[in-house]
Scaffold this active site. Structure first.
Site, PDB file in Angstrom:
ATOM      1  N   ASP A   1     -15.455  -2.638  -1.747  1.00 50.21           N
ATOM      2  CA  ASP A   1     -15.045  -2.445  -0.356  1.00 50.21           C
ATOM      3  C   ASP A   1     -16.243  -2.043   0.490  1.00 50.21           C
ATOM      4  O   ASP A   1     -17.146  -1.358   0.002  1.00 50.21           O
ATOM      5  CB  ASP A   1     -13.997  -1.322  -0.258  1.00 50.21           C
TER       6      ASP A   1
ATOM      7  N   ASP B   1       0.859  -1.191   0.000  1.00 48.11           N
ATOM      8  CA  ASP B   1       0.000   0.000   0.000  1.00 48.11           C
ATOM      9  C   ASP B   1       0.893   1.239   0.000  1.00 48.11           C
ATOM     10  O   ASP B   1       1.756   1.384   0.873  1.00 48.11           O
ATOM     11  CB  ASP B   1      -0.910   0.016   1.232  1.00 48.11           C
TER      12      ASP B   1
END
Length: 241
Positions: free
Chosen positions: A129, A7
């Site tokens: 998500d 990330d």
């Protein structure tokens, strides 16, 4: 396949807790160096997220992503801030194997349809998500009332085949994946590939997912706490290959 995750935030590799930008842990100041370790371990695939891009809606870590592509020869997928065809083309031309479209699935379905039509389901992955079965967008900062299953149904009808499903409440927690949600979605959409993301702790979780026909998973924090190793990931992926 098990995808180790990097990330990206401000050019560095970080981990967030439950998607909270204020709860971050620095993993590596040089994500490219990290990618070289993954390459040396022969893991075969890598999941990248441009966290800054997810927040702003535009690519923010392009230089780092370019260097990672140069250092990593395996399958490379990338999400975060991909909200128009220009960005899709830019990343695919950069050598990214497949891009993950998240927030735009809800805000701009016509763009998603156009991307699927132009590049196909092997190149265009859909990121779903949320928590409590409902979708969250814009770097998880905004919770919606849209049901995950309803959104997957709509995009599957437009030709999408691969869905990365992240339970935000599990992400970065090492509490185990949301097996109930993932299993229900895989059973409902048998012709699609549901990729498990969020909460995965160890190989036991991977095995449990596979018993429920979920063959693909993304591993983040577990890799950096050592409860899953690059060697284990490489061995699992070699068996699949």
């Amino acid at each position: 396949m098990i995808f180790p995750a990097i990330d990206l935030q401000n050019g560095q590799s970080v981990r967030l807790f439950q998607g909270d930008f204020n709860q971050r842990t620095l993993i590596d100041q040089s994500p490219a160096t990290q990618a070289r370790r993954f390459e040396a371990a022969q893991v075969g695939c890598l999941h990248l997220v441009d966290l800054d891009g997810a927040k702003t809606g535009k690519p923010q870590n392009a230089a780092v992503i370019t260097s990672i592509r140069q250092d990593f020869s395996g399958l490379l997928e990338l999400g975060g801030g991909i909200r128009d065809l220009t960005t899709v083309a830019y990343y695919l031309n950069l050598g990214i194997d497949r891009v993950i479209i998240g927030s735009a699935v809800l805000s701009d379905p016509e763009f998603v349809k156009a991307a699927l039509k132009k590049y196909g389901a092997a190149k265009i992955v859909i990121g779903i998500d949320g928590q409590n079965g409902q979708v969250a967008v814009n770097g998880w900062l905004e919770q919606t009332q849209t049901k995950m299953a309803a959104l997957i149904g709509q995009v599957a009808a437009a030709g999408a085949k691969i869905f990365v499903v992240t339970d935000v409440s599990r992400d970065g927690t090492l509490q185990g994946p949301n097996l109930k949600l993932l299993t229900e979605l895989q059973q409902q959409f048998k012709d699609c590939t549901i990729v498990a993301s969020g909460g995965i702790r160890d190989l036991a979780d991977i095995r449990q997912l596979r018993q429920h026909q979920i063959q693909n998973a993304i591993v983040g924090k577990a890799l950096f706490t050592g409860s899953i190793t690059l060697k284990e990931i490489a061995e699992v992926n070699a068996d699949v290959g």
